[in-house]
Design a protein around this motif. Structure first.
Motif, PDB file in Angstrom:
ATOM      1  N   ALA A  46       8.571  18.829 -11.731  1.00  0.00           N
ATOM      2  CA  ALA A  46       8.279  18.129 -10.475  1.00  0.00           C
ATOM      3  C   ALA A  46       6.852  17.590 -10.589  1.00  0.00           C
ATOM      4  N   ARG A  47       6.693  16.300 -10.415  1.00  0.00           N
ATOM      5  CA  ARG A  47       5.378  15.694 -10.627  1.00  0.00           C
ATOM      6  C   ARG A  47       4.843  15.048  -9.345  1.00  0.00           C
ATOM      7  N   PRO A  48       3.509  15.075  -9.188  1.00  0.00           N
ATOM      8  CA  PRO A  48       2.926  14.333  -8.072  1.00  0.00           C
ATOM      9  C   PRO A  48       3.231  12.841  -8.235  1.00  0.00           C
ATOM     10  N   VAL A  49       3.262  12.149  -7.127  1.00  0.00           N
ATOM     11  CA  VAL A  49       3.634  10.726  -7.169  1.00  0.00           C
ATOM     12  C   VAL A  49       2.704   9.932  -8.090  1.00  0.00           C
ATOM     13  N   ASN A  50       1.407  10.272  -8.088  1.00  0.00           N
ATOM     14  CA  ASN A  50       0.477   9.462  -8.886  1.00  0.00           C
ATOM     15  C   ASN A  50       0.628   9.677 -10.389  1.00  0.00           C
ATOM     16  N   ARG A  51       1.431  10.663 -10.790  1.00  0.00           N
ATOM     17  CA  ARG A  51       1.709  10.829 -12.212  1.00  0.00           C
ATOM     18  C   ARG A  51       2.841   9.891 -12.669  1.00  0.00           C
ATOM     19  N   VAL A  52       3.440   9.235 -11.714  1.00  0.00           N
ATOM     20  CA  VAL A  52       4.590   8.375 -12.038  1.00  0.00           C
ATOM     21  C   VAL A  52       4.284   6.907 -11.736  1.00  0.00           C
ATOM     22  N   VAL A  53       3.668   6.649 -10.598  1.00  0.00           N
ATOM     23  CA  VAL A  53       3.310   5.276 -10.225  1.00  0.00           C
ATOM     24  C   VAL A  53       1.898   5.286  -9.654  1.00  0.00           C
ATOM     25  N   GLU A  54       1.333   4.102  -9.525  1.00  0.00           N
ATOM     26  CA  GLU A  54       0.003   3.989  -8.944  1.00  0.00           C
ATOM     27  C   GLU A  54       0.064   4.274  -7.450  1.00  0.00           C
ATOM     28  N   VAL A  55      -0.873   5.084  -6.992  1.00  0.00           N
ATOM     29  CA  VAL A  55      -0.975   5.424  -5.564  1.00  0.00           C
ATOM     30  C   VAL A  55      -2.236   4.772  -5.008  1.00  0.00           C
ATOM     31  N   ASP A  56      -2.127   4.219  -3.810  1.00  0.00           N
ATOM     32  CA  ASP A  56      -3.266   3.530  -3.205  1.00  0.00           C
ATOM     33  C   ASP A  56      -4.076   4.427  -2.282  1.00  0.00           C
ATOM     34  N   VAL A  57      -3.403   5.314  -1.565  1.00  0.00           N
ATOM     35  CA  VAL A  57      -4.080   6.160  -0.567  1.00  0.00           C
ATOM     36  C   VAL A  57      -3.501   7.566  -0.633  1.00  0.00           C
ATOM     37  N   TYR A  58      -4.361   8.574  -0.543  1.00  0.00           N
ATOM     38  CA  TYR A  58      -3.923   9.976  -0.537  1.00  0.00           C
ATOM     39  C   TYR A  58      -4.121  10.548   0.866  1.00  0.00           C
ATOM     40  N   LEU A  59      -3.047  11.158   1.364  1.00  0.00           N
ATOM     41  CA  LEU A  59      -3.080  11.723   2.718  1.00  0.00           C
ATOM     42  C   LEU A  59      -2.714  13.204   2.578  1.00  0.00           C
ATOM     43  N   THR A 107       0.852  -1.193   0.000  1.00  0.00           N
ATOM     44  CA  THR A 107       0.000   0.000   0.000  1.00  0.00           C
ATOM     45  C   THR A 107       0.882   1.236   0.000  1.00  0.00           C
ATOM     46  N   LEU A 108       0.854   1.961  -1.090  1.00  0.00           N
ATOM     47  CA  LEU A 108       1.689   3.155  -1.213  1.00  0.00           C
ATOM     48  C   LEU A 108       0.832   4.393  -0.961  1.00  0.00           C
ATOM     49  N   VAL A 109       1.254   5.199  -0.004  1.00  0.00           N
ATOM     50  CA  VAL A 109       0.482   6.366   0.435  1.00  0.00           C
ATOM     51  C   VAL A 109       1.180   7.639  -0.027  1.00  0.00           C
ATOM     52  N   SER A 110       0.466   8.477  -0.769  1.00  0.00           N
ATOM     53  CA  SER A 110       0.960   9.823  -1.078  1.00  0.00           C
ATOM     54  C   SER A 110       0.807  10.666   0.168  1.00  0.00           C
ATOM     55  N   PHE A 111       1.923  11.030   0.766  1.00  0.00           N
ATOM     56  CA  PHE A 111       1.952  11.589   2.123  1.00  0.00           C
ATOM     57  C   PHE A 111       2.217  13.092   2.047  1.00  0.00           C
ATOM     58  N   GLY A 112       1.141  13.874   2.110  1.00  0.00           N
ATOM     59  CA  GLY A 112       1.272  15.329   2.089  1.00  0.00           C
ATOM     60  C   GLY A 112       1.063  15.906   0.700  1.00  0.00           C
ATOM     61  N   ASP A 113       0.826  17.216   0.684  1.00  0.00           N
ATOM     62  CA  ASP A 113       0.438  17.875  -0.566  1.00  0.00           C
ATOM     63  C   ASP A 113       1.510  17.829  -1.649  1.00  0.00           C
ATOM     64  N   CYS A 114       2.793  17.823  -1.280  1.00  0.00           N
ATOM     65  CA  CYS A 114       3.828  17.754  -2.326  1.00  0.00           C
ATOM     66  C   CYS A 114       3.754  16.422  -3.061  1.00  0.00           C
ATOM     67  N   ALA A 115       3.458  15.351  -2.340  1.00  0.00           N
ATOM     68  CA  ALA A 115       3.291  14.057  -2.991  1.00  0.00           C
ATOM     69  C   ALA A 115       1.971  13.998  -3.764  1.00  0.00           C
ATOM     70  N   VAL A 116       0.932  14.630  -3.208  1.00  0.00           N
ATOM     71  CA  VAL A 116      -0.403  14.527  -3.806  1.00  0.00           C
ATOM     72  C   VAL A 116      -0.542  15.423  -5.036  1.00  0.00           C
ATOM     73  N   THR A 117       0.010  16.635  -4.969  1.00  0.00           N
ATOM     74  CA  THR A 117      -0.249  17.608  -6.062  1.00  0.00           C
ATOM     75  C   THR A 117       1.023  18.221  -6.668  1.00  0.00           C
ATOM     76  N   ALA A 118       2.182  17.925  -6.105  1.00  0.00           N
ATOM     77  CA  ALA A 118       3.484  18.560  -6.410  1.00  0.00           C
ATOM     78  C   ALA A 118       3.656  19.867  -5.629  1.00  0.00           C
ATOM     79  N   ASN A 119       2.589  20.550  -5.290  1.00  0.00           N
ATOM     80  CA  ASN A 119       2.622  21.628  -4.289  1.00  0.00           C
ATOM     81  C   ASN A 119       3.845  22.534  -4.437  1.00  0.00           C
ATOM     82  N   VAL A 120       4.643  22.685  -3.435  1.00  0.00           N
ATOM     83  CA  VAL A 120       5.781  23.617  -3.464  1.00  0.00           C
ATOM     84  C   VAL A 120       6.814  23.253  -4.535  1.00  0.00           C
ATOM     85  N   PRO A 121       7.266  22.013  -4.641  1.00  0.00           N
ATOM     86  CA  PRO A 121       8.225  21.694  -5.710  1.00  0.00           C
ATOM     87  C   PRO A 121       7.686  22.019  -7.096  1.00  0.00           C
TER      88      PRO A 121
END
Ligand code: SF4
Length: 177
Positions: free
Chosen positions: A132-145, A80-94
Motif C-alpha cells: 500500500a503506497r502513499p499517493v505521492n509515490r504513484v503520481v504527483e501530488v499538489d497539496v497535502y492535507l 490540483t490533486l490533494v492528498s486527503f488524510g494520512d492514508c493518502a499522505v503516508t499510507a498510514n493504516v493501509p
C-alpha cells in the motif's frame, strides 16, 4: 456550465473517515456549494470522472490494481490533486500490511481465521498490490492535507484557499490528528 471551479472527492484504500470529516463541514457545505460545483464524489450520484476537474480530494492509499488505475486516470484529468488524510499522505493504516505481504495477509484473513467458506475472493475483490503506497509515490501530488481524519476546519481552510486561488498553508496541521 456555471463558471465555477469544479471539485471532486474520491477514495482509494481508506475507511471513509476523511469523507465523514468533509461532511462535518455542516452548514459550510452550503457556502462551498456557492463557490464550486461538486462533479464527482461518493456523496453525489455521478458515476464517471469528468474529462477535467479543477480540484480533487483523494482519500486513502494506493493498495489495489483498481486503486492504481483510478489514481492514474484522476491525475491525468485533474488540475490540483490533494492528498486527503494520512492514508493518502503516508499510507498510514493501509500501510500496516506492508511488512506482511498480500499473500500471507489474504491467507490469514480468509483461510486461517475463517470458520465458514474458507476461500480467498479472487473474482470480485480487486487484486492487492505488493504494498500500500502513499499517493505521492504513484503520481504527483499538489497539496497535502494531513490528519486522521483532517479536521473539518482544516478541510474548509484548504478548500477555500484553493477555490480563491491561494496556496494553502497547512503549517501546524499534524499527522494523525
Ligand atoms: S486518514 Fe484516518 S480517517 Fe482518513 S481514511 Fe485513513 S484511517 Fe480513515
Amino acid at each position: 456550465m456555471t463558471g465555477k471551479p469544479t471539485l471532486a472527492t474520491t477514495w482509494l484504500d481508506g475507511c471513509s473517515g476523511c469523507h465523514m470529516s468533509f461532511v462535518d463541514l455542516d452548514e459550510r457545505l452550503l457556502e462551498l456549494a456557492e463557490k464550486v460545483d461538486l462533479v464527482y464524489s461518493p456523496l453525489v450520484d455521478h458515476k464517471d470522472y469528468p474529462d477535467w476537474v479543477d480540484i480533487c480530494l483523494v482519500e486513502g492509499a494506493v493498495s489495489s490494481e483498481d486503486d492504481l488505475a483510478k489514481i492514474l486516470k484522476l491525475r491525468a484529468h485533474t488540475g490540483t490533486l490533494v492528498s486527503f488524510g494520512d492514508c493518502a499522505v503516508t499510507a498510514n493504516v493501509p500501510g500496516m500490511r506492508n511488512p506482511i505481504g498480500p499473500t500471507a495477509l489474504l491467507e490469514r484473513a480468509y483461510l486461517e481465521n475463517a470458520t465458514l467458506n474458507q476461500r480467498i475472493p479472487l473474482d470480485v475483490v480487486p487484486a492487492l498490490l505488493p504494498m500500500a503506497r502513499p499517493v505521492n509515490r504513484v503520481v504527483e501530488v499538489d497539496v497535502y492535507l494531513p490528519g486522521c481524519p483532517p479536521s473539518a476546519d482544516l478541510i474548509y481552510r484548504v478548500l477555500t484557499d484553493l477555490i480563491e486561488g491561494r496556496t494553502p498553508d497547512t503549517t501546524g496541521a499534524r499527522f494523525g490528528r
